[in-house]
Design an enzyme around this catalytic site. Sequence first.
Site, short mmCIF file in Angstrom:
data_model
loop_
_atom_site.label_atom_id
_atom_site.label_comp_id
_atom_site.label_asym_id
_atom_site.label_seq_id
_atom_site.Cartn_x
_atom_site.Cartn_y
_atom_site.Cartn_z
N ASP A 1 0.92 -1.12 -0.03
CA ASP A 1 0.11 -0.11 -0.07
C ASP A 1 0.85 1.49 0.02
O ASP A 1 2.04 1.10 0.21
CB ASP A 1 -0.96 -0.02 1.01
CG ASP A 1 -2.08 1.00 1.00
OD1 ASP A 1 -2.17 1.66 -0.03
OD2 ASP A 1 -3.15 0.99 1.65
C1 BGC Z 1 -4.99 3.40 -0.19
C2 BGC Z 1 -5.12 2.34 -1.38
C3 BGC Z 1 -4.73 2.96 -2.68
C4 BGC Z 1 -3.57 3.62 -2.76
C5 BGC Z 1 -3.35 4.05 -4.05
C6 BGC Z 1 -3.74 4.10 -0.09
O1 BGC Z 1 -3.70 5.37 0.29
O2 BGC Z 1 -5.16 2.95 1.15
O3 BGC Z 1 -6.37 1.74 -1.10
O4 BGC Z 1 -4.99 1.94 -3.55
O5 BGC Z 1 -3.51 4.51 -1.71
O6 BGC Z 1 -4.37 5.00 -4.39
#
Ligand code: BGC
Length: 724
Positions: free
Chosen positions: A251
């Site tokens: 993540d």
């Molecule tokens: C989120 C993810 C997301 C990623 C990219 C993170 O802050 O938890 O769900 O896919 O950002 O956008």
Amino acid sequence: MTIENFEDARKAVAAGTSVADAARALVATMTPAERLWCLDGDAPTLAGMAFLARDGYHHDTFASAAVDRIGLPGFAFSDGPRGTVVGNATCFPVSMARGATWDPDLEERVGDAIGRELRASGATLTGAVCVNILRHPAWGRAQETYGEDPHHVGELGAALTRGLQRHVMACVKHFACNSMENARFTVDISVDEAALHEVYLPHFRRIVDEGVASVMSAYNSVNGEWCGQNKELLHDVLRDEWGFDGFVISDWVFGLRDAAVSVRAGLDVEMPYRMVRQQQLPDTLERGDVSWAEVDVCATRVVSTLLRFDDVLSAPAPAPETVGAPAHRALAREVAARSVVLLRNTAVDGEPVLPFDAATSVAVLGRLAGTVNLGDSGSSDVWDLDCATILDGLQAAVRDVTHADGEDVDRAAAVAAGADVAVVVVGYTYVDEGEYIGQVDPDLIALIPSADEPEVAAAFEARIAALPPTTKPPRLDSRPGGGFGTGGDRVSLRLRDEDVALIRAVAAANPRTVVVIQGGSAVVVSEWIYTVPAVVQAWYGGCEAGPGLADVLVGDVNPSARLPFTVPVDETDLPAFDRDAKSFTYDRWHGWWHLARTGREPAFPFGFGLSYTTFALEDVDVSLAGDTIEIEGAVRNTGARDGADVVQVYAELPDPDAPARLVGFARVGVEAGASEAFRITVPRDRLARRDVETHTWKPAAGPHSVVVGRDACDPAARRVDLVL
Ligand code: BGC
């Protein structure tokens, strides 16, 4: 055949070499710097974060693993799940709304449409498949998943994956146990093996079996280890037990802390920047804490997945007009209508209040009625420029519409009194629930490098300077706190006091009052529901939220959605939720299982939803056939309108400590007065139990009951006892 570049690898695969062998051969020709380059995002950390803060999410994809010298395309990531996050695209209803359709075929069509828009926007990988279990409705990102049940969530997520992967690679997230928001960077989830495998992982496995290209690890830790460097999850379960052969990404930004541990655990790519690994890996390789062979395993998994998806990704991208195409808007409207759950529809003067005639006069009330209310304003926000509110939808569908925003309750009541029907729109916005970044742990801040690598930063600045323009929707002009500063986990499952006061005042002024609830999951309605004859749950319905809802309210579409979670009478009926928890235990009892176990009646059970017609199950027959259980029967439409019912199959296991399971469902369309046959096949594996001694699955054996009904608490359900 010699493999020196990506084109050679493609040809080798076309000539019969396996993708894994071709990828290994290509990685062997890469320089050490190129191999390391594949292990994180291609953007520099500081310039990347500065760009992100300038709404970069919506201007460019996140690139990774592109190596020009050998023609390796890498991947370009855009988020989801309600549409394409980069550029201006069609905003579909949120996943929870789509979960309420209980219709994997419809969800596959949504995936196909989003996949086309992603490719047309330059993306090749999407984070649209969010399937964490809704353990508690206060979870701020509830709207991004499909519901509280692993089987239901898995089937919907697999359908989205199928649709998306006709055009791009999909990434399923957040692996695992990521069902709270405010504490996501720090909380440790304790979960025993049975709960983990029977409740929190089956849907991930379902989507891995569907062939998903990528998995995103979660921020939280599970049983004491951060998910981005958790060997038990990323290696032992995902790869060894499930045979996943795609690549794992972290993540964003704070998804791992120790580069060496993450590589050894099986995390392939740190996203989205050159951050932790870029700083730590050269030294750890030097010290021998990580070997080049381990680096190559990660790089090879990325390259082999790109080869596996090469046919899809090298097909010509759809034309730019695909983005926001009329067919996609029509689908968004169809899904918005199909997702509306009719919770209550009692008679006034002998007639149910819904549907109402398009010739009636309607008072539309509430601050949300005329608001574009799409849900989360964090990573899942879609910059759609063409959105119709509930007020817009009703104005187009009904002859005579009046509106008051409800701030002045007396005025709203007077407007309501002057109309045949009053529609009160209440609920939440991205301020109440959604993605959230608050105070970040100093240990995480310390991972940010003090400077970017000059060449990487220069290439990045050149890339973003050349981007085509994207238009920011006017709705975002006065967004308090930016996107990620608001939202988070809900503080309560109740409506705001102002909403409740508005409902009461309008209901007192007009006996035909319909309450429309917007929000991403369950709302406790007990304190006001009996004051009104009709209530619908309408979610965050996307760009066509208003027209889709109007289709239902005037009866052009007969509601067929069902709740993908339990609505409790009172919040205290649910298990505890602590949004600031440092550690938390996830067991097998949440949602309808928790209520059943504690003997509480739900306000609305899992799987519940009314229709403008009525249904009865007929001729239900359950039989064993080899590895499957076959459930056959018919749905009779006992009313006067065509409609669709959702037949649900639950299995009760012999062990009193094991919760019953939803093991199958089917949406059955039936014409008025007619009867339609259904057949649901349930593989016996869906009834298996996790054996914590052998760490494998114990096949179902002994006495079981199969319950076929119309929701999880259906008193008219048919129960058939079986011995397996
Ligand atoms: C989120 C993810 C997301 C990623 C990219 C993170 O802050 O938890 O769900 O896919 O950002 O956008």
